[in-house]
Design an enzyme around this catalytic site. Structure first.
Site, PDB file in Angstrom:
ATOM      1  N   CYS A  80     -21.727   3.814 -14.089  1.00 40.58           N
ATOM      2  CA  CYS A  80     -21.726   2.521 -13.416  1.00 40.58           C
ATOM      3  C   CYS A  80     -21.529   2.739 -11.923  1.00 40.58           C
ATOM      4  O   CYS A  80     -20.790   3.629 -11.501  1.00 40.58           O
ATOM      5  CB  CYS A  80     -20.658   1.597 -13.988  1.00 40.58           C
ATOM      6  SG  CYS A  80     -19.001   1.883 -13.361  1.00 40.58           S
ATOM      7  N   GLU A  81     -22.221   1.942 -11.146  1.00 43.16           N
ATOM      8  CA  GLU A  81     -22.157   2.132  -9.698  1.00 43.16           C
ATOM      9  C   GLU A  81     -20.871   1.563  -9.104  1.00 43.16           C
ATOM     10  O   GLU A  81     -20.579   1.780  -7.945  1.00 43.16           O
ATOM     11  CB  GLU A  81     -23.384   1.524  -9.021  1.00 43.16           C
ATOM     12  CG  GLU A  81     -23.453   0.014  -9.068  1.00 43.16           C
ATOM     13  CD  GLU A  81     -24.726  -0.513  -8.414  1.00 43.16           C
ATOM     14  OE1 GLU A  81     -25.658   0.275  -8.203  1.00 43.16           O
ATOM     15  OE2 GLU A  81     -24.760  -1.722  -8.124  1.00 43.16           O
ATOM     16  N   HIS A  82     -20.106   0.835  -9.889  1.00 43.41           N
ATOM     17  CA  HIS A  82     -18.864   0.260  -9.358  1.00 43.41           C
ATOM     18  C   HIS A  82     -17.678   1.209  -9.468  1.00 43.41           C
ATOM     19  O   HIS A  82     -16.779   1.174  -8.647  1.00 43.41           O
ATOM     20  CB  HIS A  82     -18.541  -1.053 -10.083  1.00 43.41           C
ATOM     21  CG  HIS A  82     -19.612  -2.077  -9.909  1.00 43.41           C
ATOM     22  ND1 HIS A  82     -20.001  -2.934 -10.903  1.00 43.41           N
ATOM     23  CD2 HIS A  82     -20.401  -2.354  -8.849  1.00 43.41           C
ATOM     24  CE1 HIS A  82     -20.979  -3.702 -10.461  1.00 43.41           C
ATOM     25  NE2 HIS A  82     -21.244  -3.373  -9.223  1.00 43.41           N
ATOM     26  N   HIS A  83     -17.648   2.025 -10.541  1.00 40.86           N
ATOM     27  CA  HIS A  83     -16.502   2.928 -10.754  1.00 40.86           C
ATOM     28  C   HIS A  83     -16.911   4.367 -10.975  1.00 40.86           C
ATOM     29  O   HIS A  83     -16.052   5.227 -11.164  1.00 40.86           O
ATOM     30  CB  HIS A  83     -15.695   2.462 -11.973  1.00 40.86           C
ATOM     31  CG  HIS A  83     -15.278   1.022 -11.909  1.00 40.86           C
ATOM     32  ND1 HIS A  83     -16.016   0.009 -12.473  1.00 40.86           N
ATOM     33  CD2 HIS A  83     -14.204   0.445 -11.319  1.00 40.86           C
ATOM     34  CE1 HIS A  83     -15.418  -1.150 -12.249  1.00 40.86           C
ATOM     35  NE2 HIS A  83     -14.319  -0.913 -11.546  1.00 40.86           N
TER      36      HIS A  83
ATOM     37  N   GLN B 235     -26.134  -2.117 -15.860  1.00 43.16           N
ATOM     38  CA  GLN B 235     -27.014  -2.123 -17.028  1.00 43.16           C
ATOM     39  C   GLN B 235     -28.197  -3.080 -16.883  1.00 43.16           C
ATOM     40  O   GLN B 235     -29.292  -2.806 -17.356  1.00 43.16           O
ATOM     41  CB  GLN B 235     -26.183  -2.479 -18.273  1.00 43.16           C
ATOM     42  CG  GLN B 235     -26.989  -2.331 -19.557  1.00 43.16           C
ATOM     43  CD  GLN B 235     -26.123  -2.485 -20.774  1.00 43.16           C
ATOM     44  OE1 GLN B 235     -24.973  -2.071 -20.769  1.00 43.16           O
ATOM     45  NE2 GLN B 235     -26.661  -3.076 -21.829  1.00 43.16           N
TER      46      GLN B 235
ATOM     47  N   HIS C  84     -19.211   0.638 -21.774  1.00 40.59           N
ATOM     48  CA  HIS C  84     -18.898   0.984 -20.380  1.00 40.59           C
ATOM     49  C   HIS C  84     -17.470   1.504 -20.306  1.00 40.59           C
ATOM     50  O   HIS C  84     -16.534   0.758 -20.582  1.00 40.59           O
ATOM     51  CB  HIS C  84     -19.044  -0.260 -19.489  1.00 40.59           C
ATOM     52  CG  HIS C  84     -20.465  -0.709 -19.327  1.00 40.59           C
ATOM     53  ND1 HIS C  84     -21.063  -0.839 -18.094  1.00 40.59           N
ATOM     54  CD2 HIS C  84     -21.408  -1.036 -20.243  1.00 40.59           C
ATOM     55  CE1 HIS C  84     -22.318  -1.240 -18.264  1.00 40.59           C
ATOM     56  NE2 HIS C  84     -22.545  -1.372 -19.549  1.00 40.59           N
TER      57      HIS C  84
HETATM   58 ZN   LIG Z   1     -17.780  -0.003 -13.759  1.00 41.05          ZN
END
Ligand SMILES: [Zn+2]
Length: 202
Positions: free
Chosen positions: A87-90, A128, A156
């Site tokens: 995931c690009e956030h974490h 996603q 995730h």
């Molecule tokens: Zn994430």
């Protein structure tokens, strides 16, 4: 999403390893102790593998097609394509399965190529929804079939191991293009194909 940065504009491997050493120190570790000595290099190599997709142009994977299909004009479905993404956030893993279908217009593509398109986009920093759309749009643009459908189910780790801590939750996304979007009969046929037992269970 914009194209990947050219390699010449990217930091060097040494700079990446230094950044990992910084994170180790920031977490409270001594990057010079024996067990961690090679960790920055290992992490950089692992990230190279996780983000290999930036080195691949997914469109070129679909360039070779076959027309000798004796008039086959029904749905082609490759299901249960396991993938690993982040995931690009974490930068936490997303582990899942993709189901990819298209309704060919005369030409078909080698089925392993569909799995490679999934990998080319999965091995990037993703959400996603975009992963699903990118796979569908690429197949649809290059093969120009009557329709393309992509369904992704995944877990995730940014939700299971941190934050709200909800293991067992899966996220499902789908992108339907062409006849899969306009014809409920075609969509129903796809769902029936998805619900059959897997070949490995025959
Ligand atoms: Zn994430």
């Amino acid at each position: 999403m914009s194209d990947p940065l050219p390699k010449t504009n990217r930091p060097t491997r040494e700079e990446a390893e230094d950044a990992i050493r910084t994170i180790l120190r920031w977490a409270g570790e001594d990057p010079e102790r024996e067990g961690l000595h090679d960790t920055p290099a290992r992490v950089a190599r692992a990230y190279e593998e996780f983000f290999q997709g930036y080195e691949i142009d997914p469109k070129t994977l679909l360039e070779r097609t076959f027309s000798e299909v004796e008039g086959y004009d029904e749905i082609v479905l490759l299901r249960d394509i396991r993938f690993e993404s982040h995931c690009e956030h974490h930068l936490a893993p997303i582990i899942g399965r993709a189901h990819v279908a298209y309704l060919p217009r005369q030409r078909v593509v080698g089925i392993s190529k569909l799995a490679r398109v999934v990998d080319a986009y999965a091995r990037r920093m993703q959400i996603q929804e975009r992963l699903t759309a990118q796979i569908a749009n690429t197949i649809n643009d290059v093969l120009q079939p009557h329709g393309t459908a992509v369904i992704i189910e995944s877990s995730h780790e940014c939700m299971t191991t941190r934050g709200v801590h909800r293991p067992g939750v899966s996220m499902v996304t789908s992108q339907m293009l062409g006849v899969f979007r306009t014809s409920s009969d075609t969509r129903r046929e796809l769902m029936a194909m998805l619900n059959r037992p897997a070949a490995s269970e025959y």
